[in-house]
Design an enzyme around this catalytic site. Structure first.
Site, PDB file in Angstrom:
ATOM      1  N   HIS A  38      -1.917   1.404  10.623  1.00  0.00           N
ATOM      2  CA  HIS A  38      -0.724   1.327   9.775  1.00  0.00           C
ATOM      3  C   HIS A  38       0.189   0.153  10.160  1.00  0.00           C
ATOM      4  O   HIS A  38       1.407   0.317  10.261  1.00  0.00           O
ATOM      5  CB  HIS A  38       0.038   2.652   9.855  1.00  0.00           C
ATOM      6  CG  HIS A  38       0.763   2.998   8.600  1.00  0.00           C
ATOM      7  ND1 HIS A  38       1.688   2.154   8.016  1.00  0.00           N
ATOM      8  CD2 HIS A  38       0.699   4.096   7.813  1.00  0.00           C
ATOM      9  CE1 HIS A  38       2.166   2.732   6.931  1.00  0.00           C
ATOM     10  NE2 HIS A  38       1.579   3.912   6.777  1.00  0.00           N
ATOM     11  N   ASP A  77       2.455   2.027  -3.886  1.00  0.00           N
ATOM     12  CA  ASP A  77       2.074   2.939  -2.803  1.00  0.00           C
ATOM     13  C   ASP A  77       0.815   3.654  -3.283  1.00  0.00           C
ATOM     14  O   ASP A  77       0.809   4.866  -3.482  1.00  0.00           O
ATOM     15  CB  ASP A  77       3.221   3.923  -2.518  1.00  0.00           C
ATOM     16  CG  ASP A  77       3.016   4.675  -1.213  1.00  0.00           C
ATOM     17  OD1 ASP A  77       1.951   4.505  -0.587  1.00  0.00           O
ATOM     18  OD2 ASP A  77       3.918   5.440  -0.823  1.00  0.00           O
ATOM     19  N   TYR A  96       2.529  -2.922   9.688  1.00  0.00           N
ATOM     20  CA  TYR A  96       3.438  -3.397   8.639  1.00  0.00           C
ATOM     21  C   TYR A  96       3.531  -4.917   8.783  1.00  0.00           C
ATOM     22  O   TYR A  96       4.132  -5.406   9.735  1.00  0.00           O
ATOM     23  CB  TYR A  96       4.839  -2.804   8.842  1.00  0.00           C
ATOM     24  CG  TYR A  96       5.024  -1.374   8.383  1.00  0.00           C
ATOM     25  CD1 TYR A  96       4.425  -0.314   9.052  1.00  0.00           C
ATOM     26  CD2 TYR A  96       5.841  -1.089   7.288  1.00  0.00           C
ATOM     27  CE1 TYR A  96       4.626   0.995   8.644  1.00  0.00           C
ATOM     28  CE2 TYR A  96       6.050   0.220   6.875  1.00  0.00           C
ATOM     29  CZ  TYR A  96       5.433   1.257   7.550  1.00  0.00           C
ATOM     30  OH  TYR A  96       5.641   2.546   7.137  1.00  0.00           O
ATOM     31  N   HIS A 130      -0.926  11.405   6.858  1.00  0.00           N
ATOM     32  CA  HIS A 130      -1.361  10.739   8.088  1.00  0.00           C
ATOM     33  C   HIS A 130      -1.670  11.707   9.242  1.00  0.00           C
ATOM     34  O   HIS A 130      -1.288  11.480  10.386  1.00  0.00           O
ATOM     35  CB  HIS A 130      -0.317   9.707   8.522  1.00  0.00           C
ATOM     36  CG  HIS A 130      -0.149   8.586   7.530  1.00  0.00           C
ATOM     37  ND1 HIS A 130      -1.175   8.146   6.722  1.00  0.00           N
ATOM     38  CD2 HIS A 130       0.930   7.820   7.202  1.00  0.00           C
ATOM     39  CE1 HIS A 130      -0.744   7.158   5.954  1.00  0.00           C
ATOM     40  NE2 HIS A 130       0.530   6.945   6.207  1.00  0.00           N
ATOM     41  N   GLU A 184      -3.834  -0.536   4.171  1.00  0.00           N
ATOM     42  CA  GLU A 184      -4.541   0.470   4.970  1.00  0.00           C
ATOM     43  C   GLU A 184      -5.919   0.708   4.360  1.00  0.00           C
ATOM     44  O   GLU A 184      -6.028   1.251   3.261  1.00  0.00           O
ATOM     45  CB  GLU A 184      -3.726   1.763   4.984  1.00  0.00           C
ATOM     46  CG  GLU A 184      -2.321   1.597   5.503  1.00  0.00           C
ATOM     47  CD  GLU A 184      -1.353   2.588   4.865  1.00  0.00           C
ATOM     48  OE1 GLU A 184      -1.562   3.804   4.985  1.00  0.00           O
ATOM     49  OE2 GLU A 184      -0.381   2.143   4.229  1.00  0.00           O
ATOM     50  N   ARG A 186      -2.737  11.118   2.274  1.00  0.00           N
ATOM     51  CA  ARG A 186      -2.302  12.487   1.969  1.00  0.00           C
ATOM     52  C   ARG A 186      -3.434  13.459   1.684  1.00  0.00           C
ATOM     53  O   ARG A 186      -4.460  13.079   1.127  1.00  0.00           O
ATOM     54  CB  ARG A 186      -1.354  12.459   0.763  1.00  0.00           C
ATOM     55  CG  ARG A 186      -0.042  11.795   1.089  1.00  0.00           C
ATOM     56  CD  ARG A 186       0.888  11.695  -0.115  1.00  0.00           C
ATOM     57  NE  ARG A 186       2.186  11.179   0.314  1.00  0.00           N
ATOM     58  CZ  ARG A 186       2.452   9.892   0.534  1.00  0.00           C
ATOM     59  NH1 ARG A 186       1.525   8.989   0.353  1.00  0.00           N
ATOM     60  NH2 ARG A 186       3.651   9.527   0.947  1.00  0.00           N
TER      61      ARG A 186
END
Ligand code: BGC
Length: 382
Positions: free
Chosen positions: A211, A283, A213, A140, A348, A115
């Site tokens: 990114h 997060d 997952y 992103h 990340e 961000r």
């Protein structure tokens, strides 16, 4: 069934099983049930050809990558029984990768991973405004981020693919024409190395990442709350309610954020903690302890499959995201699966979020004449 029919069937079965047993063994692992279909990716986007590329190593482990967003589509590695297991979430077709609100599955992220507060930053006294795509902030790269671009691809043998993309001056609000090169290399030790490089013609900011997952139980196979996680970080960067770092670099000791000794992701995720409330779970950016690219800065393990992921990087930070915004609402995951809340972990590697607005964070400024370089390796063991 008549007797002679039965005898014929029996003979056929015997011949077939004998033939199968005598086939040369191509791999020392079982073939997987989930492999991306190349044809589902052969199309054109923005007038450019999109394809699916396969990297394969000696043991038969494979990675598929599309040049749409430079995304890792599948990553098949052996589990403790040598069964190839797809450990990344994704879709069976390109159209799902292009849907609105898609959560960046497997994508290359740029120009700025994570961000930037209110989508604004200053460089040499001039203020720049980015696209606001996450509440009041930019996430992103913005709507026009690299995750949705068609990269030029050059496959170099079975183990390597080079992706290049030129981002025009002013694209998504960032200054300078940026030439980006990302190389994926998959070696015989089941290590996927990602090398990032970028050059600009005007002073700008850059923070590139991937990114993917991960679910080491196999994609679509339950949550990752049972995964054991170690992060080599004595501190992290707490955030405000919009997930922008406050600027503090806070010790993890005595908090839910202490992964310096491995523990399951689920152990403290429901603790009463304002930071976990803001993130709806983990997060957060972890400020990694001093390291070089040869030291694993994070390790994840699934006890059910025995698959272990080790992360190596040249970056100072690691965003640990526990898939809190996955909802399981759609059934367009691989093989029609849905991916529920916390059914993946993202690790990340990065410079710290919102670094352009925090003088105490390592700089993400890139000047003409210098080269941005970053390396991350995801290595799988069992
Ligand atoms: C962010 C999350 C975000 C996710 C999007 C992560 O990198 O930290 O907040 O929801 O990306 O998929």
């Amino acid at each position: 069934m008549k007797k002679n029919n039965y005898q014929f069937m029996l003979a056929a079965v015997l011949v077939l099983s004998f033939t199968a047993c005598n086939q040369p063994q191509k791999n020392n692992v079982d073939t997987a049930d989930s492999t991306a279909k190349t044809s589902a990716y052969q199309t054109e986007v923005d007038g450019k050809k999109v394809e699916l590329f396969t990297l394969k190593n000696k043991s038969g482990a494979t990675v598929t990558i599309t040049n749409y967003g430079g995304r890792i589509v599948s990553l098949l590695v052996p589990d403790k029984n040598n069964k190839l297991t797809d450990v990344v979430l994704g879709y069976d077709s390109l159209s799902s990768y292009r849907k609105k609100g898609e959560p960046y599955f497997g994508a290359l992220i740029g120009r700025y991973g994570n961000r930037i507060g209110k989508g604004k930053f200053k460089l040499d006294g001039k203020e720049y405004s980015l696209q606001i795509n996450d509440g009041v902030n930019t996430l992103h790269g913005g709507f026009d981020g690299f995750f949705g671009k068609v990269w030029d691809a050059k496959q170099m043998g079975d183990d390597k693919i080079e992706l290049t993309y030129t981002s025009a001056d002013g694209e998504a609000g960032y200054p300078g024409k940026l030439d980006v090169k990302v190389t994926y290399t998959f070696n015989d030790d089941n290590a996927l190395k990602i090398d990032y490089e970028a050059k600009t013609d005007k002073t700008t900011v850059v923070n590139l990442t991937n990114h993917a997952y991960f679910n080491l139980n196999g994609e679509g196979n339950n949550t990752i709350l049972d995964h054991e996680l170690f992060i080599d970080a004595n501190a992290y960067t707490p955030v405000d309610s919009t997930l922008i770092p406050t600027g503090k670099i806070t010790p993890v000791k005595g908090t839910a954020f202490d992964f310096t000794t491995a523990k399951t992701i689920g152990k403290n995720i429901e603790d009463k903690d304002e930071q976990l409330k803001f993130g709806k779970g983990y997060d957060h950016n972890f400020a990694l302890n001093p390291h070089d690219e040869n030291k694993a800065i994070a390790k994840v393990k699934s006890t059910s499959t025995g698959i272990i992921l080790e992360v190596y990087t040249s970056e100072p930070g690691l965003q640990f995201y526990s898939g809190n915004f996955l909802t399981g609402e759609t059934k367009d995951g691989k093989g029609g699966k849905s991916y529920p809340h916390r059914s993946a972990i993202c690790l990340e590697t990065q410079h710290f979020p919102d670094a352009p607005n925090h003088a105490n964070f390592a700089s993400t400024t890139l000047k003409p004449g210098t080269v941005y370089k970053s390396t991350t390796t995801y290595k799988f063991l069992k």
